[in-house]
Design a protein around this motif. Sequence first.
Motif, PDB file in Angstrom:
ATOM      1  N   ASP A  67     -21.321  60.957 -19.924  1.00 33.74           N
ATOM      2  CA  ASP A  67     -21.123  62.181 -19.145  1.00 33.74           C
ATOM      3  C   ASP A  67     -20.513  61.818 -17.793  1.00 33.74           C
ATOM      4  O   ASP A  67     -21.200  61.315 -16.915  1.00 33.74           O
ATOM      5  N   THR A  68     -19.234  62.103 -17.648  1.00 31.30           N
ATOM      6  CA  THR A  68     -18.531  61.775 -16.399  1.00 31.30           C
ATOM      7  C   THR A  68     -18.813  62.797 -15.303  1.00 31.30           C
ATOM      8  O   THR A  68     -18.422  62.606 -14.163  1.00 31.30           O
ATOM      9  N   GLY A  69     -19.463  63.899 -15.673  1.00 34.04           N
ATOM     10  CA  GLY A  69     -19.687  64.986 -14.712  1.00 34.04           C
ATOM     11  C   GLY A  69     -18.467  65.884 -14.607  1.00 34.04           C
ATOM     12  O   GLY A  69     -18.444  66.843 -13.842  1.00 34.04           O
ATOM     13  N   LEU A  70     -17.423  65.542 -15.371  1.00 37.70           N
ATOM     14  CA  LEU A  70     -16.155  66.283 -15.273  1.00 37.70           C
ATOM     15  C   LEU A  70     -15.707  66.776 -16.643  1.00 37.70           C
ATOM     16  O   LEU A  70     -14.532  67.045 -16.863  1.00 37.70           O
ATOM     17  N   LEU A  71     -16.652  66.870 -17.564  1.00 37.57           N
ATOM     18  CA  LEU A  71     -16.297  67.357 -18.900  1.00 37.57           C
ATOM     19  C   LEU A  71     -16.112  68.872 -18.843  1.00 37.57           C
ATOM     20  O   LEU A  71     -16.598  69.541 -17.921  1.00 37.57           O
ATOM     21  N   LEU A 109     -10.448  60.901  -6.963  1.00 37.06           N
ATOM     22  CA  LEU A 109     -10.023  59.540  -7.339  1.00 37.06           C
ATOM     23  C   LEU A 109      -9.244  59.564  -8.650  1.00 37.06           C
ATOM     24  O   LEU A 109      -8.357  58.744  -8.872  1.00 37.06           O
ATOM     25  N   TRP A 110      -9.586  60.540  -9.540  1.00 39.55           N
ATOM     26  CA  TRP A 110      -8.945  60.611 -10.863  1.00 39.55           C
ATOM     27  C   TRP A 110      -7.440  60.796 -10.758  1.00 39.55           C
ATOM     28  O   TRP A 110      -6.722  60.374 -11.653  1.00 39.55           O
ATOM     29  N   TYR A 111      -6.953  61.411  -9.677  1.00 41.85           N
ATOM     30  CA  TYR A 111      -5.505  61.573  -9.531  1.00 41.85           C
ATOM     31  C   TYR A 111      -4.874  60.352  -8.847  1.00 41.85           C
ATOM     32  O   TYR A 111      -3.748  59.997  -9.134  1.00 41.85           O
ATOM     33  N   ASN A 113      -6.314  57.079  -8.595  1.00 43.01           N
ATOM     34  CA  ASN A 113      -6.533  55.803  -9.292  1.00 43.01           C
ATOM     35  C   ASN A 113      -7.370  56.062 -10.549  1.00 43.01           C
ATOM     36  O   ASN A 113      -8.570  55.763 -10.580  1.00 43.01           O
ATOM     37  N   PRO A 114      -6.738  56.646 -11.592  1.00 46.68           N
ATOM     38  CA  PRO A 114      -7.520  57.015 -12.777  1.00 46.68           C
ATOM     39  C   PRO A 114      -8.172  55.814 -13.472  1.00 46.68           C
ATOM     40  O   PRO A 114      -9.235  55.952 -14.063  1.00 46.68           O
ATOM     41  N   ASP A 115      -7.538  54.633 -13.374  1.00 47.67           N
ATOM     42  CA  ASP A 115      -8.161  53.463 -14.010  1.00 47.67           C
ATOM     43  C   ASP A 115      -9.512  53.149 -13.360  1.00 47.67           C
ATOM     44  O   ASP A 115     -10.490  52.866 -14.047  1.00 47.67           O
ATOM     45  N   LEU A 116      -9.531  53.222 -12.039  1.00 47.78           N
ATOM     46  CA  LEU A 116     -10.786  52.931 -11.338  1.00 47.78           C
ATOM     47  C   LEU A 116     -11.814  54.027 -11.639  1.00 47.78           C
ATOM     48  O   LEU A 116     -12.994  53.752 -11.884  1.00 47.78           O
ATOM     49  N   CYS A 117     -11.356  55.271 -11.656  1.00 45.25           N
ATOM     50  CA  CYS A 117     -12.261  56.392 -11.940  1.00 45.25           C
ATOM     51  C   CYS A 117     -12.861  56.227 -13.346  1.00 45.25           C
ATOM     52  O   CYS A 117     -14.070  56.356 -13.536  1.00 45.25           O
ATOM     53  N   CYS A 118     -12.010  55.899 -14.330  1.00 44.24           N
ATOM     54  CA  CYS A 118     -12.520  55.696 -15.700  1.00 44.24           C
ATOM     55  C   CYS A 118     -13.467  54.506 -15.750  1.00 44.24           C
ATOM     56  O   CYS A 118     -14.446  54.518 -16.493  1.00 44.24           O
ATOM     57  N   PHE A 119     -13.165  53.489 -14.971  1.00 43.39           N
ATOM     58  CA  PHE A 119     -14.036  52.308 -14.977  1.00 43.39           C
ATOM     59  C   PHE A 119     -15.439  52.681 -14.469  1.00 43.39           C
ATOM     60  O   PHE A 119     -16.441  52.337 -15.081  1.00 43.39           O
ATOM     61  N   ILE A 120     -15.456  53.458 -13.395  1.00 44.30           N
ATOM     62  CA  ILE A 120     -16.741  53.848 -12.800  1.00 44.30           C
ATOM     63  C   ILE A 120     -17.488  54.836 -13.701  1.00 44.30           C
ATOM     64  O   ILE A 120     -18.688  54.719 -13.918  1.00 44.30           O
ATOM     65  N   ARG A 121     -16.768  55.809 -14.236  1.00 46.26           N
ATOM     66  CA  ARG A 121     -17.414  56.933 -14.915  1.00 46.26           C
ATOM     67  C   ARG A 121     -17.553  56.745 -16.429  1.00 46.26           C
ATOM     68  O   ARG A 121     -18.305  57.453 -17.076  1.00 46.26           O
ATOM     69  N   LYS A 122     -16.780  55.774 -17.006  1.00 49.39           N
ATOM     70  CA  LYS A 122     -16.877  55.591 -18.459  1.00 49.39           C
ATOM     71  C   LYS A 122     -17.204  54.141 -18.850  1.00 49.39           C
ATOM     72  O   LYS A 122     -18.114  53.902 -19.625  1.00 49.39           O
ATOM     73  N   VAL A 123     -16.415  53.201 -18.315  1.00 48.12           N
ATOM     74  CA  VAL A 123     -16.576  51.806 -18.758  1.00 48.12           C
ATOM     75  C   VAL A 123     -17.963  51.259 -18.368  1.00 48.12           C
ATOM     76  O   VAL A 123     -18.665  50.682 -19.211  1.00 48.12           O
ATOM     77  N   GLY A 199     -11.003  65.229 -23.175  1.00 44.49           N
ATOM     78  CA  GLY A 199     -11.708  64.306 -22.275  1.00 44.49           C
ATOM     79  C   GLY A 199     -12.216  65.044 -21.058  1.00 44.49           C
ATOM     80  O   GLY A 199     -12.839  66.099 -21.172  1.00 44.49           O
ATOM     81  N   CYS A 200     -11.918  64.497 -19.859  1.00 39.65           N
ATOM     82  CA  CYS A 200     -12.359  65.141 -18.619  1.00 39.65           C
ATOM     83  C   CYS A 200     -11.372  66.250 -18.228  1.00 39.65           C
ATOM     84  O   CYS A 200     -10.172  66.143 -18.500  1.00 39.65           O
ATOM     85  N   MET A 201     -11.894  67.260 -17.521  1.00 36.26           N
ATOM     86  CA  MET A 201     -11.056  68.413 -17.136  1.00 36.26           C
ATOM     87  C   MET A 201      -9.805  68.027 -16.339  1.00 36.26           C
ATOM     88  O   MET A 201      -8.719  68.501 -16.655  1.00 36.26           O
ATOM     89  N   PRO A 202      -9.946  67.151 -15.304  1.00 40.47           N
ATOM     90  CA  PRO A 202      -8.733  66.904 -14.503  1.00 40.47           C
ATOM     91  C   PRO A 202      -7.655  66.139 -15.254  1.00 40.47           C
ATOM     92  O   PRO A 202      -6.503  66.136 -14.835  1.00 40.47           O
ATOM     93  N   CYS A 203      -8.010  65.478 -16.351  1.00 43.52           N
ATOM     94  CA  CYS A 203      -7.072  64.555 -17.006  1.00 43.52           C
ATOM     95  C   CYS A 203      -6.728  64.967 -18.433  1.00 43.52           C
ATOM     96  O   CYS A 203      -6.236  64.146 -19.203  1.00 43.52           O
ATOM     97  N   THR A 204      -7.000  66.204 -18.806  1.00 38.94           N
ATOM     98  CA  THR A 204      -6.698  66.628 -20.184  1.00 38.94           C
ATOM     99  C   THR A 204      -5.913  67.935 -20.168  1.00 38.94           C
ATOM    100  O   THR A 204      -6.326  68.903 -19.530  1.00 38.94           O
ATOM    101  N   ARG A 217      -3.612  63.575 -22.679  1.00 40.98           N
ATOM    102  CA  ARG A 217      -4.542  62.819 -21.824  1.00 40.98           C
ATOM    103  C   ARG A 217      -3.719  62.116 -20.737  1.00 40.98           C
ATOM    104  O   ARG A 217      -2.740  61.452 -21.020  1.00 40.98           O
ATOM    105  N   TRP A 218      -4.113  62.257 -19.491  1.00 42.01           N
ATOM    106  CA  TRP A 218      -3.421  61.677 -18.326  1.00 42.01           C
ATOM    107  C   TRP A 218      -1.926  61.970 -18.414  1.00 42.01           C
ATOM    108  O   TRP A 218      -1.084  61.077 -18.317  1.00 42.01           O
ATOM    109  N   ARG A 219      -1.614  63.233 -18.635  1.00 41.60           N
ATOM    110  CA  ARG A 219      -0.208  63.620 -18.830  1.00 41.60           C
ATOM    111  C   ARG A 219       0.655  63.132 -17.667  1.00 41.60           C
ATOM    112  O   ARG A 219       0.268  63.218 -16.505  1.00 41.60           O
TER     113      ARG A 219
HETATM  114  S1  SF4 Z   1     -10.656  60.769 -17.621  1.00 43.15           S
HETATM  115 FE1  SF4 Z   1     -12.515  61.245 -16.449  1.00 43.15          FE
HETATM  116  S2  SF4 Z   1     -13.261  59.286 -15.786  1.00 43.15           S
HETATM  117 FE2  SF4 Z   1     -11.109  58.981 -16.378  1.00 43.15          FE
HETATM  118  S3  SF4 Z   1      -9.862  59.312 -14.528  1.00 43.15           S
HETATM  119 FE3  SF4 Z   1     -10.031  61.268 -15.531  1.00 43.15          FE
HETATM  120  S4  SF4 Z   1     -11.814  62.234 -14.522  1.00 43.15           S
HETATM  121 FE4  SF4 Z   1     -11.965  60.043 -14.126  1.00 43.15          FE
END
Ligand code: SF4
Length: 230
Positions: A67-71, A109-111, A113-123, A199-204, A217-219
Amino acid sequence: MELLTAEQLKELQDKWRISKVETILSEAISIFGKDYISFATALGAEGIVILHHLYQMKADIEIFILDTGLLFPETYALKEHIEKTFGIKIKTYSGISLKEQEQIFGKRLWYRNPDLCCFIRKVLPLKKALDGKKAWITSIRREQSLSRANTETIMWDNKNNLYKVNPLAYWTWEQVWDYIKKYNLPYNPLHDKGYPSIGCMPCTTPVYEGEDWRAGRWRGLKKKECGIHQ
Ligand code: SF4
Protein backbone atom coordinates in the motif's frame (compact mmCIF):
# COMPACT_ATOMS: atom_id res chain seq x y z
CA MET A 1 17.56 -22.15 2.46
CA GLU A 2 18.21 -25.28 0.48
CA LEU A 3 18.20 -24.32 -3.19
CA LEU A 4 16.75 -26.31 -6.04
CA THR A 5 19.44 -27.61 -8.39
CA ALA A 6 19.51 -26.15 -11.89
CA GLU A 7 18.04 -29.45 -13.16
CA GLN A 8 15.20 -29.39 -10.60
CA LEU A 9 14.40 -25.80 -11.50
CA LYS A 10 14.33 -26.57 -15.22
CA GLU A 11 12.19 -29.65 -14.61
CA LEU A 12 9.64 -27.58 -12.68
CA GLN A 13 9.64 -24.87 -15.36
CA ASP A 14 8.95 -27.43 -18.08
CA LYS A 15 6.29 -29.23 -16.07
CA TRP A 16 4.49 -26.11 -14.82
CA ARG A 17 4.46 -24.54 -18.26
CA ILE A 18 1.60 -26.88 -19.11
CA SER A 19 0.17 -27.36 -15.60
CA LYS A 20 -3.07 -25.97 -14.25
CA VAL A 21 -2.75 -22.98 -11.93
CA GLU A 22 -4.05 -24.99 -8.95
CA THR A 23 -1.35 -27.64 -9.57
CA ILE A 24 1.40 -25.02 -9.68
CA LEU A 25 0.10 -23.36 -6.52
CA SER A 26 -0.34 -26.55 -4.52
CA GLU A 27 3.04 -27.96 -5.57
CA ALA A 28 4.78 -24.66 -4.82
CA ILE A 29 3.17 -24.51 -1.36
CA SER A 30 4.25 -28.07 -0.70
CA ILE A 31 7.85 -27.50 -1.92
CA PHE A 32 8.45 -24.32 0.08
CA GLY A 33 6.03 -24.77 3.00
CA LYS A 34 2.92 -22.68 3.64
CA ASP A 35 4.69 -20.35 6.09
CA TYR A 36 7.52 -19.66 3.67
CA ILE A 37 5.62 -18.65 0.56
CA SER A 38 3.28 -15.70 0.09
CA PHE A 39 1.23 -14.11 -2.66
CA ALA A 40 1.78 -10.47 -3.61
CA THR A 41 -1.03 -8.78 -5.47
CA ALA A 42 -1.94 -5.31 -6.68
CA LEU A 43 -5.49 -6.64 -7.18
CA GLY A 44 -5.36 -6.38 -10.96
CA ALA A 45 -7.32 -8.80 -13.13
CA GLU A 46 -4.55 -11.43 -13.01
CA GLY A 47 -4.30 -11.14 -9.23
CA ILE A 48 -8.01 -11.87 -8.92
CA VAL A 49 -7.54 -15.11 -10.88
CA ILE A 50 -4.84 -16.30 -8.48
CA LEU A 51 -6.76 -15.12 -5.42
CA HIS A 52 -9.76 -17.12 -6.54
CA HIS A 53 -7.64 -20.25 -7.00
CA LEU A 54 -6.11 -19.82 -3.52
CA TYR A 55 -9.59 -19.29 -2.08
CA GLN A 56 -10.95 -22.43 -3.76
CA MET A 57 -7.96 -24.47 -2.59
CA LYS A 58 -8.38 -23.04 0.94
CA ALA A 59 -4.65 -22.31 0.79
CA ASP A 60 -3.48 -20.99 4.12
CA ILE A 61 -0.69 -18.68 2.94
CA GLU A 62 -0.09 -14.98 3.44
CA ILE A 63 -1.65 -12.73 0.81
CA PHE A 64 -0.43 -9.17 0.80
CA ILE A 65 -0.64 -5.84 -0.99
CA LEU A 66 1.95 -3.07 -1.05
CA ASP A 67 0.00 0.00 0.00
CA THR A 68 1.80 3.09 -1.27
CA GLY A 69 -0.92 5.36 0.13
CA LEU A 70 -1.48 6.51 -3.46
CA LEU A 71 -3.61 3.70 -4.84
CA PHE A 72 -6.91 4.48 -6.55
CA PRO A 73 -10.04 4.58 -4.34
CA GLU A 74 -11.36 1.76 -6.59
CA THR A 75 -8.40 -0.43 -5.55
CA TYR A 76 -8.96 0.15 -1.82
CA ALA A 77 -12.69 -0.56 -2.27
CA LEU A 78 -11.92 -3.76 -4.17
CA LYS A 79 -9.59 -4.95 -1.40
CA GLU A 80 -12.39 -4.58 1.14
CA HIS A 81 -14.89 -6.22 -1.16
CA ILE A 82 -12.63 -9.23 -1.83
CA GLU A 83 -11.85 -9.67 1.85
CA LYS A 84 -15.58 -9.82 2.56
CA THR A 85 -16.50 -11.97 -0.46
CA PHE A 86 -13.71 -14.53 -0.02
CA GLY A 87 -13.54 -14.30 3.77
CA ILE A 88 -9.79 -13.69 3.63
CA LYS A 89 -7.41 -11.13 5.08
CA ILE A 90 -5.11 -9.29 2.69
CA LYS A 91 -2.16 -8.02 4.69
CA THR A 92 -0.80 -4.56 3.97
CA TYR A 93 2.86 -3.58 3.84
CA SER A 94 3.79 0.11 3.57
CA GLY A 95 6.81 2.39 3.69
CA ILE A 96 7.13 5.72 5.48
CA SER A 97 4.06 7.95 5.49
CA LEU A 98 3.45 10.38 2.65
CA LYS A 99 3.92 13.22 5.13
CA GLU A 100 7.35 11.95 6.18
CA GLN A 101 8.32 11.46 2.54
CA GLU A 102 7.34 15.05 1.78
CA GLN A 103 9.26 16.36 4.80
CA ILE A 104 12.43 14.52 3.76
CA PHE A 105 12.29 14.64 -0.04
CA GLY A 106 9.87 17.45 -0.82
CA LYS A 107 6.48 17.51 -2.53
CA ARG A 108 5.39 15.03 -5.22
CA LEU A 109 8.57 12.95 -5.34
CA TRP A 110 6.75 10.63 -7.80
CA TYR A 111 7.05 13.27 -10.53
CA ARG A 112 10.61 14.37 -9.73
CA ASN A 113 12.22 11.02 -8.93
CA PRO A 114 9.82 8.11 -9.49
CA ASP A 115 12.58 5.52 -9.04
CA LEU A 116 13.29 6.79 -5.54
CA CYS A 117 9.57 7.05 -4.76
CA CYS A 118 9.01 3.44 -5.91
CA PHE A 119 12.01 2.33 -3.91
CA ILE A 120 10.64 3.90 -0.74
CA ARG A 121 6.99 2.97 -1.25
CA LYS A 122 7.27 -0.43 -2.98
CA VAL A 123 10.75 -1.98 -3.00
CA LEU A 124 11.48 -1.50 0.70
CA PRO A 125 8.01 -2.64 1.88
CA LEU A 126 8.36 -5.71 -0.36
CA LYS A 127 11.66 -6.56 1.34
CA LYS A 128 9.81 -6.39 4.67
CA ALA A 129 7.04 -8.63 3.32
CA LEU A 130 9.43 -11.24 1.95
CA ASP A 131 11.71 -11.34 4.97
CA GLY A 132 12.13 -14.99 6.04
CA LYS A 133 10.26 -16.34 2.99
CA LYS A 134 11.63 -18.88 0.50
CA ALA A 135 9.35 -17.98 -2.40
CA TRP A 136 6.70 -15.51 -3.45
CA ILE A 137 3.86 -15.89 -5.90
CA THR A 138 3.09 -13.14 -8.39
CA SER A 139 0.60 -12.74 -11.21
CA ILE A 140 2.93 -11.37 -13.89
CA ARG A 141 2.55 -12.65 -17.46
CA ARG A 142 5.00 -12.78 -20.36
CA GLU A 143 2.58 -10.95 -22.62
CA GLN A 144 2.37 -7.86 -20.37
CA SER A 145 5.50 -6.16 -21.67
CA LEU A 146 8.87 -6.74 -23.30
CA SER A 147 10.51 -6.60 -19.90
CA ARG A 148 8.34 -9.54 -18.76
CA ALA A 149 8.66 -11.60 -21.94
CA ASN A 150 11.09 -14.10 -20.41
CA THR A 151 9.04 -14.78 -17.29
CA GLU A 152 8.96 -18.46 -16.31
CA THR A 153 6.50 -20.22 -14.03
CA ILE A 154 9.28 -20.45 -11.47
CA MET A 155 12.54 -18.47 -11.40
CA TRP A 156 15.23 -17.46 -8.99
CA ASP A 157 14.61 -13.85 -7.95
CA ASN A 158 18.06 -12.31 -7.62
CA LYS A 159 16.73 -9.00 -6.40
CA ASN A 160 14.96 -10.45 -3.42
CA ASN A 161 17.00 -13.62 -2.97
CA LEU A 162 14.22 -16.18 -3.10
CA TYR A 163 12.15 -18.06 -5.67
CA LYS A 164 9.41 -16.38 -7.62
CA VAL A 165 6.44 -18.45 -8.77
CA ASN A 166 4.42 -17.02 -11.68
CA PRO A 167 1.54 -19.41 -12.38
CA LEU A 168 0.08 -17.12 -15.09
CA ALA A 169 3.38 -16.61 -16.94
CA TYR A 170 1.98 -18.13 -20.15
CA TRP A 171 -1.63 -16.94 -19.84
CA THR A 172 -3.10 -14.47 -22.32
CA TRP A 173 -5.23 -11.44 -21.42
CA GLU A 174 -8.21 -13.25 -22.98
CA GLN A 175 -7.69 -16.27 -20.72
CA VAL A 176 -7.62 -13.99 -17.67
CA TRP A 177 -10.94 -12.37 -18.61
CA ASP A 178 -12.56 -15.66 -19.61
CA TYR A 179 -11.75 -16.94 -16.13
CA ILE A 180 -13.08 -13.80 -14.40
CA LYS A 181 -16.30 -13.97 -16.40
CA LYS A 182 -16.72 -17.73 -15.95
CA TYR A 183 -16.70 -17.36 -12.15
CA ASN A 184 -18.32 -13.92 -12.14
CA LEU A 185 -15.49 -12.55 -10.00
CA PRO A 186 -15.22 -8.98 -8.72
CA TYR A 187 -12.58 -6.82 -10.42
CA ASN A 188 -11.31 -3.27 -10.45
CA PRO A 189 -13.82 -1.11 -12.43
CA LEU A 190 -10.88 0.86 -13.86
CA HIS A 191 -10.22 -2.10 -16.16
CA ASP A 192 -13.43 -1.14 -17.98
CA LYS A 193 -12.15 2.44 -18.38
CA GLY A 194 -8.98 1.62 -20.32
CA TYR A 195 -6.61 0.67 -17.50
CA PRO A 196 -5.21 -2.85 -18.10
CA SER A 197 -2.48 -2.24 -15.50
CA ILE A 198 -3.40 -0.31 -12.34
CA GLY A 199 -0.77 1.15 -10.05
CA CYS A 200 -0.58 4.42 -8.12
CA MET A 201 -2.86 7.35 -9.06
CA PRO A 202 -0.13 9.84 -10.02
CA CYS A 203 1.66 7.35 -12.28
CA THR A 204 -1.14 5.47 -14.06
CA THR A 205 -3.14 6.56 -17.11
CA PRO A 206 -5.42 4.64 -19.47
CA VAL A 207 -3.91 2.81 -22.41
CA TYR A 208 -4.88 3.53 -26.02
CA GLU A 209 -5.50 1.20 -28.95
CA GLY A 210 -2.29 -0.46 -30.12
CA GLU A 211 -0.28 0.31 -26.96
CA ASP A 212 1.08 -2.42 -24.71
CA TRP A 213 -0.44 -3.33 -21.35
CA ARG A 214 1.95 -1.20 -19.33
CA ALA A 215 2.05 1.86 -21.60
CA GLY A 216 -0.12 3.77 -19.14
CA ARG A 217 2.37 3.35 -16.30
CA TRP A 218 4.75 6.34 -15.86
CA ARG A 219 3.53 7.67 -19.19
CA GLY A 220 6.16 9.69 -21.02
CA LEU A 221 9.03 8.05 -19.16
CA LYS A 222 11.19 5.07 -20.14
CA LYS A 223 10.38 3.59 -16.73
CA LYS A 224 7.88 0.76 -17.05
CA GLU A 225 8.61 -1.20 -13.86
CA CYS A 226 8.49 -0.10 -10.24
CA GLY A 227 11.52 -2.14 -9.27
CA ILE A 228 9.88 -5.08 -7.55
CA HIS A 229 9.97 -7.33 -10.63
CA GLN A 230 12.88 -5.86 -12.62
S1 SF4 B 1 4.15 4.25 -8.87
FE1 SF4 B 1 3.65 4.83 -6.75
S2 SF4 B 1 5.49 4.44 -5.62
FE2 SF4 B 1 6.08 4.52 -7.79
S3 SF4 B 1 6.62 6.66 -8.25
FE3 SF4 B 1 4.47 6.45 -8.68
S4 SF4 B 1 3.48 7.10 -6.75
FE4 SF4 B 1 5.59 6.59 -6.24
